[in-house]
Design a protein around this motif. Structure first.
Motif, PDB file in Angstrom:
ATOM      1  N   ARG A 129      36.752  86.911  38.452  1.00 48.08           N
ATOM      2  CA  ARG A 129      38.061  87.211  39.325  1.00 48.08           C
ATOM      3  C   ARG A 129      38.317  88.716  38.972  1.00 48.08           C
ATOM      4  O   ARG A 129      39.694  88.847  38.741  1.00 48.08           O
ATOM      5  CB  ARG A 129      39.145  86.117  39.085  1.00 48.08           C
ATOM      6  CG  ARG A 129      38.530  84.614  38.654  1.00 48.08           C
ATOM      7  CD  ARG A 129      39.626  83.662  38.742  1.00 48.08           C
ATOM      8  NE  ARG A 129      40.231  83.584  40.106  1.00 48.08           N
ATOM      9  CZ  ARG A 129      39.752  82.654  40.914  1.00 48.08           C
ATOM     10  NH1 ARG A 129      38.641  81.708  40.608  1.00 48.08           N
ATOM     11  NH2 ARG A 129      40.316  82.524  41.958  1.00 48.08           N
ATOM     12  N   GLU A 139      41.518  90.144  40.881  1.00 42.89           N
ATOM     13  CA  GLU A 139      42.773  89.536  40.417  1.00 42.89           C
ATOM     14  C   GLU A 139      43.209  90.294  39.351  1.00 42.89           C
ATOM     15  O   GLU A 139      44.248  90.419  39.060  1.00 42.89           O
ATOM     16  CB  GLU A 139      42.632  88.085  40.372  1.00 42.89           C
ATOM     17  CG  GLU A 139      42.292  87.432  41.648  1.00 42.89           C
ATOM     18  CD  GLU A 139      42.254  85.680  41.581  1.00 42.89           C
ATOM     19  OE1 GLU A 139      42.727  85.411  40.475  1.00 42.89           O
ATOM     20  OE2 GLU A 139      41.612  85.163  42.408  1.00 42.89           O
ATOM     21  N   SER A 154      44.951  93.331  40.038  1.00 40.79           N
ATOM     22  CA  SER A 154      46.031  93.243  40.806  1.00 40.79           C
ATOM     23  C   SER A 154      46.044  93.748  41.881  1.00 40.79           C
ATOM     24  O   SER A 154      46.868  94.220  42.575  1.00 40.79           O
ATOM     25  CB  SER A 154      47.326  93.813  39.950  1.00 40.79           C
ATOM     26  OG  SER A 154      47.473  93.252  38.709  1.00 40.79           O
TER      27      SER A 154
END
Length: 388
Positions: A255, A258, A261
């Motif tokens: 991920r 993510e 950010s």
């Protein structure tokens, strides 16, 4: 319009869609609310038709589309995909049969461009829709066709989610009453808890550093773009493969965006690209696209279920679970997660049974959704768009 104002307007519609989706437990798709709201607002003259272009989100998409595909490759560990190989096969079979049936029905009825406009979005999610919309726009096709991917994306979950709920509920009840629940739940739990040892382990100060992870993602996207020039392979496909390989090796975390950010702004760019044709389209363009859209949803949805059913029978799985996995192509995450939990909650007679049902069904549903929405549909969209 100032870019900050335009971006705030686009994000307002996206945020409204997210709130409605959360409130309705994903029964009302957030993208449907966002895109329909923006279209109505533009038709009424409340917002300019150039709002998306003014927001600069399209430029953000142009920079982050390859890194976003790299991120998609990091969503599900390669080990989990290998252990859930039946879900991968079923999801692929559903997509391929749907595309095949659409090619011999939609293409002769409405034209090849309409077939391309519907195939990628139907078999996947917003990233495939963004790639398709970008390809159609570059090819200079009619505006009534350019709006079609957004319409398919907006509406595809409406028939698929109730059907999945029905099939998955039947499977869960049969599993609960057959006595096989504990065995399957234990096997699923073992899969989820399997070791994730990787050849390369980044030190924590790098793996948890947002800017370093973002740099690695952009490097992956840049390499994919560079390789695509001499090989003529779409950079989206290369970026997806590089993301899977990099995550498996441990060069980038799971991920990845993510972790950096940056996923939210990248997705806002994708939504903007998909939304742009709707804002610029006339009501007449949308009305002309309704019949092809309904045809794509009915024929393509039937193809997904037929492909899933055939693959399920060949793999000797329960057809109710197999077709549910195949249908994840029409909504993906988080709807696959929410539907599975909803069925487990309603069928399970106690907390332990509900957890066992979730453990037995969720890995297959998540991997099926990833295979179709995040990976398979990108390949399909990239290949079909290249023929325009």
């Amino acid at each position: 319009m100032e870019p900050i104002y335009a971006a705030a307007i686009i994000l307002a519609f996206i945020a409204l869609g997210e709130l409605v989706s959360i409130w309705s437990k994903a029964r009302v798709p957030g993208l449907l609310v966002a895109m329909l709201g923006a279209f109505i607002a533009s038709q009424l003259g409340i917002i300019p038709t150039t709002t998306v272009d003014d927001s600069m989100l399209v430029q953000i998409y142009a920079i982050l589309v390859a890194p976003l595909l790299f991120h998609m490759g990091s969503l599900i560990p390669l080990r989990t995909m290998a252990q859930q190989w039946r879900s991968v096969v079923i999801a692929c079979a559903g997509m391929l049969v749907a595309v095949l049936i659409m090619s011999v029905t939609i293409a002769p009825l409405f034209g090849f461009e309409t077939f391309v406009a519907g195939a990628g979005p139907l078999a996947g999610g917003i990233v495939a829709t963004g790639l398709t919309t970008e390809g159609l726009t570059a090819a200079g096709v009619a505006s009534s066709i350019i709006v079609l991917p957004a319409l398919v994306l907006m509406m595809q979950s409406l028939p698929a989610m109730p059907m999945t709920n029905f099939l998955l509920r039947r499977y869960a009840i049969g599993l609960r009453d057959s006595g096989d629940l504990e065995h399957l739940a234990a096997a699923a739990q073992k899969t989820e808890e399997s070791a994730k040892k990787k050849p390369i382990t980044l030190p924590d100060f790098l793996a948890n550093n947002e800017l370093f992870v973002l740099f690695m993602i952009l490097v992956g996207g840049s390499v994919a773009t560079l390789i695509s020039v001499p090989t003529h392979i779409p950079s989206s496909i290369i970026a997806l493969i590089l993301g899977i390989a990099s995550t498996a090796l441990g060069l980038t975390p799971e991920r990845a965006m993510e972790k950096a950010s940056s996923f939210g702004i990248a997705m806002a760019g994708v939504v903007a690209v998909v939304m742009a044709p709707l804002l610029a389209a006339s009501l007449d363009d949308v009305l002309k696209a309704l019949v092809p859209m309904v045809s794509i949803l009915l024929i393509g949805g039937a193809g997904i279920m037929i492909g899933g059913f055939i693959a399920t029978k060949l793999l000797r799985w329960k057809s109710t679970l197999g077709m549910s996995v195949a249908l994840t192509a029409m909504y993906g995450f988080p709807a696959d997660y929410l539907l599975t939990n909803e069925v487990a909650r309603s069928v399970g007679r106690n907390p332990e049974e509900r957890k066992q049902l979730t453990d037995a069904m969720l890995p297959a549903m998540l991997v099926g959704g990833f295979t179709s929405v995040s990976a398979g549909s990108v390949v399909i969209a990239s290949v079909l768009v290249s023929f325009l």
